[in-house]
Motif scaffolding. Structure first.
Motif, PDB file in Angstrom:
ATOM      1  N   GLU A  97       0.941   8.471  -5.811  1.00 28.52           N
ATOM      2  CA  GLU A  97       2.430   8.307  -5.855  1.00 28.52           C
ATOM      3  C   GLU A  97       2.652   7.070  -5.022  1.00 28.52           C
ATOM      4  O   GLU A  97       3.521   6.188  -5.373  1.00 28.52           O
ATOM      5  N   LYS A  98       2.022   6.830  -3.770  1.00 29.14           N
ATOM      6  CA  LYS A  98       2.207   5.794  -3.081  1.00 29.14           C
ATOM      7  C   LYS A  98       1.852   4.449  -3.586  1.00 29.14           C
ATOM      8  O   LYS A  98       2.422   3.391  -3.600  1.00 29.14           O
ATOM      9  N   PHE A  99       0.466   4.436  -4.237  1.00 27.11           N
ATOM     10  CA  PHE A  99      -0.124   3.408  -5.057  1.00 27.11           C
ATOM     11  C   PHE A  99       0.818   2.746  -6.014  1.00 27.11           C
ATOM     12  O   PHE A  99       1.010   1.947  -6.383  1.00 27.11           O
TER      13      PHE A  99
ATOM     14  N   ALA B 151       4.062   3.364  -6.350  1.00 22.70           N
ATOM     15  CA  ALA B 151       5.154   2.792  -5.909  1.00 22.70           C
ATOM     16  C   ALA B 151       5.057   1.471  -5.499  1.00 22.70           C
ATOM     17  O   ALA B 151       5.802   0.323  -5.654  1.00 22.70           O
ATOM     18  N   GLN B 152       3.776   1.085  -5.066  1.00 24.90           N
ATOM     19  CA  GLN B 152       3.370  -0.246  -4.591  1.00 24.90           C
ATOM     20  C   GLN B 152       2.908  -1.052  -5.711  1.00 24.90           C
ATOM     21  O   GLN B 152       3.032  -2.492  -5.528  1.00 24.90           O
ATOM     22  N   HIS B 153       2.765  -0.662  -6.806  1.00 21.80           N
ATOM     23  CA  HIS B 153       2.328  -1.387  -7.807  1.00 21.80           C
ATOM     24  C   HIS B 153       3.269  -1.081  -9.284  1.00 21.80           C
ATOM     25  O   HIS B 153       2.653  -0.552 -10.205  1.00 21.80           O
ATOM     26  N   PRO B 154       4.527  -1.136  -9.081  1.00 22.05           N
ATOM     27  CA  PRO B 154       5.435  -0.879 -10.490  1.00 22.05           C
ATOM     28  C   PRO B 154       4.997  -1.764 -11.685  1.00 22.05           C
ATOM     29  O   PRO B 154       5.315  -1.279 -12.874  1.00 22.05           O
TER      30      PRO B 154
END
Length: 191
Positions: free
Chosen positions: A173-175, A177-180
């Protein structure tokens, strides 16, 4: 063709083995018990003896307990190493005389001993029922590992993700969010 023993045959054999072990242990000049952390043995001795009357030597891999000038109560190589500095002996007065008590602190806290010294008769360590321990008895790392295992077991029973699966999901999920700009519609989590 040999067949496996039936449960009743196994139970009868276990009773015979247990009776033989009890008889062998009763013949020893000392009584002993153990926890997963240590071994304690006691021996009844004449009430007129003082500490100076004993010849006791505790090393990492050997134990000798004797009354000076007599045959040893126990003398032999230990089956596993101990912490010498944490091992002790005491002479205590009891209603029936005096009792010599020896405490041995095991190095390996994950292993049952089949006997106190290698020359003594063995017990079947697979039949030992360990005492219940409290989480507070465990060291920090072991406690954390046990708590994690308990949490994961509870999660599994409820059909929920384990702590490791939760971490993977959070990282994904973090990844994301960082790569939309990336398409994750076909992303799958492998177990």
């Amino acid at each position: 063709m040999s067949s496996s023993p039936t449960p009743s045959e196994r139970e009868a054999a276990d009773k015979i083995t247990a009776a033989r072990e009890a008889e062998e242990q009763a013949r020893l000049p000392y009584k002993w018990m153990q926890t997963i952390q240590d071994v304690d043995l006691t021996a009844q001795v004449p009430g007129n003896l003082k500490a100076r009357d004993f010849d006791i030597k505790i090393t990492k891999d050997h134990l000798r307990v004797a009354i000076k000038g007599q045959d040893p109560i126990i003398d032999g190589r230990l089956p596993h190493p101990i912490y010498v500095d944490e091992s002790t002996w005491t002479l205590e007065t009891t209603p029936s005389g005096k009792e010599l008590a020896v405490h041995l602190d095991k190095v390996n806290k994950m292993e049952w001993w089949a006997h106190v010294v290698e020359t003594a008769p063995k017990i079947d360590t697979s039949k030992i029922a360990p005492e219940n321990s409290k989480l507070s008895d465990l060291d920090g790392n072991t406690r954390s590992m046990v708590e994690k295992m308990m949490y994961d077991q509870k999660q599994k029973e409820m059909g929920l993700p384990s702590s490791d699966e939760q971490k993977k999901q959070e990282m994904l999920e973090k990844f994301m969010a960082q790569h939309p700009e990336m398409d994750f519609s076909n992303a799958k989590m492998s177990p």
